[in-house]
Motif scaffolding. Structure first.
Motif, short mmCIF file in Angstrom:
data_model
loop_
_atom_site.label_atom_id
_atom_site.label_comp_id
_atom_site.label_asym_id
_atom_site.label_seq_id
_atom_site.Cartn_x
_atom_site.Cartn_y
_atom_site.Cartn_z
N VAL A 45 -76.17 41.62 46.20
CA VAL A 45 -75.37 42.70 46.11
C VAL A 45 -76.02 43.60 47.42
CG1 VAL A 45 -74.87 44.99 45.06
CG2 VAL A 45 -74.91 42.76 43.93
N GLU A 46 -75.27 44.10 48.27
CA GLU A 46 -75.50 44.85 49.32
C GLU A 46 -74.74 46.28 49.37
OE1 GLU A 46 -77.04 46.04 51.80
OE2 GLU A 46 -78.47 44.47 52.45
N MET A 47 -74.96 47.19 50.01
CA MET A 47 -74.79 48.52 50.25
C MET A 47 -73.07 48.57 50.95
SD MET A 47 -77.24 51.27 50.94
CE MET A 47 -77.98 50.66 52.26
N THR A 48 -73.13 47.92 52.23
CA THR A 48 -71.83 47.61 52.66
C THR A 48 -71.43 46.36 53.07
OG1 THR A 48 -72.93 47.44 54.74
CG2 THR A 48 -72.26 49.93 53.88
N GLU A 49 -70.02 45.96 53.42
CA GLU A 49 -69.64 44.59 53.59
C GLU A 49 -70.50 44.09 55.00
OE1 GLU A 49 -67.57 42.47 52.45
OE2 GLU A 49 -66.82 43.70 50.75
N GLU A 50 -70.69 45.29 55.74
CA GLU A 50 -71.30 44.74 57.18
C GLU A 50 -72.75 44.16 56.99
OE1 GLU A 50 -71.94 48.19 59.71
OE2 GLU A 50 -72.74 46.84 61.05
N LEU A 58 -73.84 43.05 54.10
CA LEU A 58 -73.69 41.67 53.34
C LEU A 58 -73.39 40.44 54.21
CD1 LEU A 58 -73.63 40.49 50.54
CD2 LEU A 58 -71.23 41.14 50.54
N ASN A 59 -72.60 40.68 55.23
CA ASN A 59 -72.10 39.73 56.15
C ASN A 59 -72.99 39.36 57.07
OD1 ASN A 59 -69.66 39.23 54.90
ND2 ASN A 59 -68.35 40.97 56.21
N ARG A 60 -73.86 40.39 57.31
CA ARG A 60 -75.11 40.08 58.44
C ARG A 60 -76.01 39.06 57.63
NH1 ARG A 60 -76.82 45.13 59.94
NH2 ARG A 60 -78.10 45.07 57.88
N GLY A 61 -76.28 39.46 56.32
CA GLY A 61 -77.58 38.75 55.46
C GLY A 61 -76.85 37.50 55.06
N LEU A 62 -75.45 37.17 54.80
CA LEU A 62 -75.15 35.85 54.32
C LEU A 62 -75.07 35.10 55.56
CD1 LEU A 62 -72.29 36.82 51.90
CD2 LEU A 62 -74.31 35.76 51.26
N GLY A 63 -74.87 35.68 56.98
CA GLY A 63 -74.77 34.75 58.07
C GLY A 63 -76.28 34.10 58.50
N ILE A 64 -77.18 35.13 58.08
CA ILE A 64 -78.59 34.73 58.44
C ILE A 64 -79.01 33.54 57.51
CG2 ILE A 64 -81.06 35.35 58.26
CD1 ILE A 64 -80.13 38.09 59.42
N ILE A 65 -78.44 33.72 56.25
CA ILE A 65 -78.77 32.48 55.27
C ILE A 65 -78.28 31.36 55.63
CG2 ILE A 65 -78.29 31.85 52.96
CD1 ILE A 65 -78.41 34.50 52.00
N ARG A 66 -76.89 31.29 56.34
CA ARG A 66 -76.05 30.50 56.88
C ARG A 66 -76.92 29.71 58.06
NH1 ARG A 66 -71.39 27.45 56.25
NH2 ARG A 66 -70.62 28.76 54.72
N LYS A 67 -77.35 30.58 58.88
CA LYS A 67 -78.04 29.93 60.16
C LYS A 67 -79.21 29.14 59.61
CE LYS A 67 -76.84 32.37 64.05
NZ LYS A 67 -77.03 33.96 64.35
N ASN A 68 -79.91 29.99 58.68
CA ASN A 68 -81.28 29.21 58.32
C ASN A 68 -80.93 28.00 57.74
OD1 ASN A 68 -82.94 30.99 58.95
ND2 ASN A 68 -82.95 32.18 57.09
#
Ligand code: 3HC
Ligand code: NAI
Length: 700
Positions: free
Chosen positions: A324-329, A331-341
């Motif tokens: 859970v994040e505060m904003t979509e932005e 969240l998407n940044r965080g999920l993007g980093i996970i995917r990249k990892n």
């Protein structure tokens, strides 16, 4: 009941080792094996022999608790020589792990069969020794040096499939292992198979024997940075013996190498660590009846540096997790980093596309706390600010089930104060991960004053499931790891002001065996983090504030304490920094002096040991060895130096007290005054290891 039994199934003798929990080769097992193989070898009704094990695993190696004690006959080498000379097919039936002396015993047999889930390896190097019962001479003959060398130098086990591909295992058995092994043995009898001892197999090393220089290519292909560790050096030369000497001469070299290493401090340190890690998760004041709750679903708050890594741990272990994040932005940044990892891991061959897809599918992103309503455990990893943490916990209490366990990943803040904002104090604790959280093994589990045993047991259990090494600590500023690191940081800065340069401080640290010195480390982490915290707290550090004011934040800006050229990560000492330091000394009225590497090293290391003693005094850690686990797993303390408290005992506490008193006087640094516990133990002629275990302080 005997730990080794012998029975005949038709014309096949079955020798079974039953010495729980891991069938280690204690004296009675060695004696039992010798006797059983002699008997079965001499029994005219027996045509073949199968060696198997009861319980969860094949023999997992020598009994490590016997090291350092007077040896008892028969030695393992004698047992294996007897097995090897049996004139009928001998088959080792492997399940679980065949490790160290266990694999060496199996190498004494003519054949090895295994279940598909089995693993085999020679992990001795992880204990600071080398395979001492023929492993260094037999494994290269069986598997080739190209395979044996990395296995022995890394100590990492390989799968049964891999072992089959390299001739270490002859057949994978589907279904019942013993039945399959007996059938295999009978087949060998029926075939009249030629019985070749592993020691006599020369074909896989023939080429190297003819061209011994090629051995250096194998060394080069497997080279690892070695900062003063003895075992890899000795092991390499013993392995060279497998191609330059006769088998018996090679074996002699192996024995000499083993004897040299096993009595050394590095091996003692690694053995200490082996048991320390297993002890650290044991909580003496917790009832055996307490059962951990099963975490079927997890939640994480914050998709930043730590939240992302923590989330990956759950997905890797197959546990669904909502982040859970505060904003979509954000969240998407965080999920993007996970995917990249994950994509990076896939590129390096670590996982498949299917693994990546599965892991990503287990992660659900959200900006709505209500999506945590079915979580069994939620870990908070938002900004390190008490008001924000309190607000998050108040929200969590509303949206989660009353029995959900709530954990904070705070680095320094008071877990009891965070817990008090909820109406379920017993369900709250700290789970302090280390960066990068998907990689680092250490997990400090912070037991609050009123944390329930069930919550604690659940955190320990989940830590294991997500492949972490849990250590239980109490509540204080920075817990165990960061609190001791802070003591070192104060000393490192003080040394700069007194006359040392950053490269000298870092050299003393890497010279000890750490992968990095404190200043190279702060350049990597970013100097701006500390700067922000100091500003918020109204604190100053002339040296580091000046660097930050020049925009020198560390590696990310191309300069910090050091300079970095052309995108390289190699720190280059910089005159700008030196000038700042010299000015700071002047402004503080300190006359700079040359400081020896010995003094630098001792002040850095002893200041940590001193803080460790205070941590024990205050009941923040249960055992000295728990502190060692924190430092080896979380802070790069070389495992062959055992950890700070083990090392302190090795150096001798009276020497440390004397030195600390001297350094405290010279530098005027109060925190260098020896802790009361340190002084008491030194005066009583005792070491930290004599302390035993005392529970973390709880509420009365
Ligand atoms: N000797 C003595 N005790 C051992 C042991 C050993 N070789 N291996 C494990 N144990 C003990 C552990 O301390 C633990 O005790 P505890 O329950 O009181 O804490 C218990 O057995 C269970 O161990 P784990 O908790 O580690 O159990 P896991 O199932 O997680 O792992 C294992 C099993 C993979 C076998 C793991 O225990 C392991 O890696 N053991 C060490 C293996 C090893 O290093 N073997 C080489 C020994 S050196 C040697 O063989 C020299 C030879 O070359 C002459
Ligand atoms: P970060 O700044 O990278 O990430 C924090 C994230 O939390 C941000 O993405 C932010 O948007 C989000 N966030 C803030 N308030 C929120 C709220 N109310 N609801 C939902 N999301 C919110 O910080 P980092 O480095 O990940 O640190 C997080 C925590 O972990 C801190 O308590 C820190 O002390 C601790 N920690 C950090 C380590 C590190 O090396 N960075 C190591 C161990 C612990």
């Amino acid at each position: 009941m005997s730990v080794v039994s012998l029975r005949n199934e038709g014309d096949v003798a079955v020798i079974t080792v039953d010495n729980p929990p891991v069938n280690a080769l204690k004296h009675e097992v060695r004696a039992g094996l010798l006797d059983a193989f002699k008997k079965a070898g001499a029994d005219a009704n027996v045509k073949a022999i199968v060696l198997n094990c009861a319980g969860r695993t094949f023999i997992a190696g020598a009994d490590i608790t016997e090291f350092g004690k007077p040896p008892k006959e028969p030695g393992l080498s004698e047992v294996i020589a007897t097995i090897e000379n049996v004139q009928k097919p001998t088959v080792a039936a492997i399940h679980g792990t065949a490790l160290g002396g266990g694999l060496e015993t199996a190498l004494g047999c003519h054949f090895r069969v295994a279940v598909a889930t089995a693993k085999v390896g020679l992990p001795e190097i992880k204990l600071g020794i080398l395979p001492g019962a023929g492993g260094t001479q037999r494994l290269p003959r069986l598997a080739g040096m190209e395979k044996a060398f990395p296995m022995i130098i890394s100590g990492d086990p390989i799968s049964a499939k891999d072992a089959l591909a390299h001739g270490i295992v002859d057949e994978i058995i589907d279904g019942d292992l013993l039945a399959g092994a007996i059938a295999f043995a009978k087949k060998k009898v029926a075939e009249g198979a030629k019985l070749v001892r592993v020691r006599d197999r020369e074909e896989k090393i023939a080429d190297l024997k003819a061209n011994p220089d090629k051995f250096n290519d194998i060394i080069a292909a497997n080279s690892k940075k070695n900062r003063g560790e003895e075992a890899p050096v000795v092991t390499t030369e013993v392995l060279r013996g497998a191609i330059t000497k006769s088998f018996d001469e090679g074996l002699k070299g192996e024995r000499e190498g083993f004897m040299k290493l096993v009595v050394g401090d590095q091996s003692k340190a690694k053995r200490h660590y082996f048991f320390a890690e297993r002890e650290a998760a044991k909580v003496p004041d917790m009832s055996k009846d307490v059962k951990p709750k099963t975490v079927k679903k997890a939640g994480v708050i914050g998709a930043g540096t730590m939240g992302g890594g923590i989330t990956m741990n759950f997905a890797n272990a197959g546990i669904p997790v909502t982040i859970v994040e505060m904003t979509e932005e954000a969240l998407n940044r965080g999920l993007g980093i996970i995917r990249k990892n994950y994509e990076n891991t896939m590129r390096r061959g670590g996982i498949s596309q299917a693994d990546l897809d599965k892991r990503m599918s287990l992660i659900k992103g959200s900006t709505d706390f209500n999506d945590l309503s079915d979580a069994d455990l939620v870990i908070e990893a938002v900004f390190e600010e008490m008001p924000i943490k309190k607000e998050v916990f108040a929200k969590l209490e509303k949206v989660t089930r009353p029995d959900t366990i709530l954990a904070t990943n705070t680095s320094y803040l008071n877990v009891d104060e965070i817990a008090a904002t909820t109406g379920r104090v017993p369900n709250v604790l700290g789970m302090h991960f280390f960066s990068p959280a998907n990689v680092m093994k250490l997990l400090e589990i912070v037991r609050g004053k009123n944390t329930s045993d069930e919550a604690l047991a659940t955190a320990i259990d989940v830590a294991r499931k997500i492949n972490k090494v849990p250590t239980i600590v109490g509540v204080c500023h920075g817990f165990v790891g960061n609190r001791m690191l802070k003591a070192r940081g104060i000393e490192a800065e003080s040394l700069l002001l007194e006359g040392a340069l950053p490269q000298e401080v870092d050299a003393a640290t890497t010279g000890f065996g750490f992968p990095m010195g404190p200043f190279a480390m702060s350049d990597l982490a970013g100097l701006d983090i500390g700067w922000r915290i100091r500003k918020a707290m109204g604190q100053k550090s002339e040296i580091f504030d000046s660097l930050c004011e020049l925009g020198r934040y560390g590696q990310k800006t191309g300069s910090g304490v050091y300079r970095y050229e052309g995108g390289s990560r190699t720190p280059i000492p910089d005159e700008v920094t030196e000038q700042i330091i010299v000015n700071a000394s002047k402004n503080a009225g300190i006359k700079r002096r040359p400081i020896s590497q010995q003094e630098i090293g001792e002040r850095l290391i002893f200041s940590m040991i001193n803080e460790g003693a205070r941590i024990l005094e205050e009941g923040i850690a249960m055992r000295p060895s728990d502190i060692d686990v924190v430092y080896v797993n979380g802070y790069g303390w070389p495992v062959w130096q055992g950890g700070p408290m083990f090392y302190a005992d090795l150096v001798g506490l009276p020497y440390i007290v004397e030195k600390l008193e001297g350094y405290a006087k010279e530098s005027g640094n109060e925190h260098l005054q020896p802790a009361a516990l340190l002084k008491r133990l030194a005066a009583e002629g005792r070491g930290f290891s004599s302390l035993g275990v005392s529970p973390i302080k709880k509420a009365a």
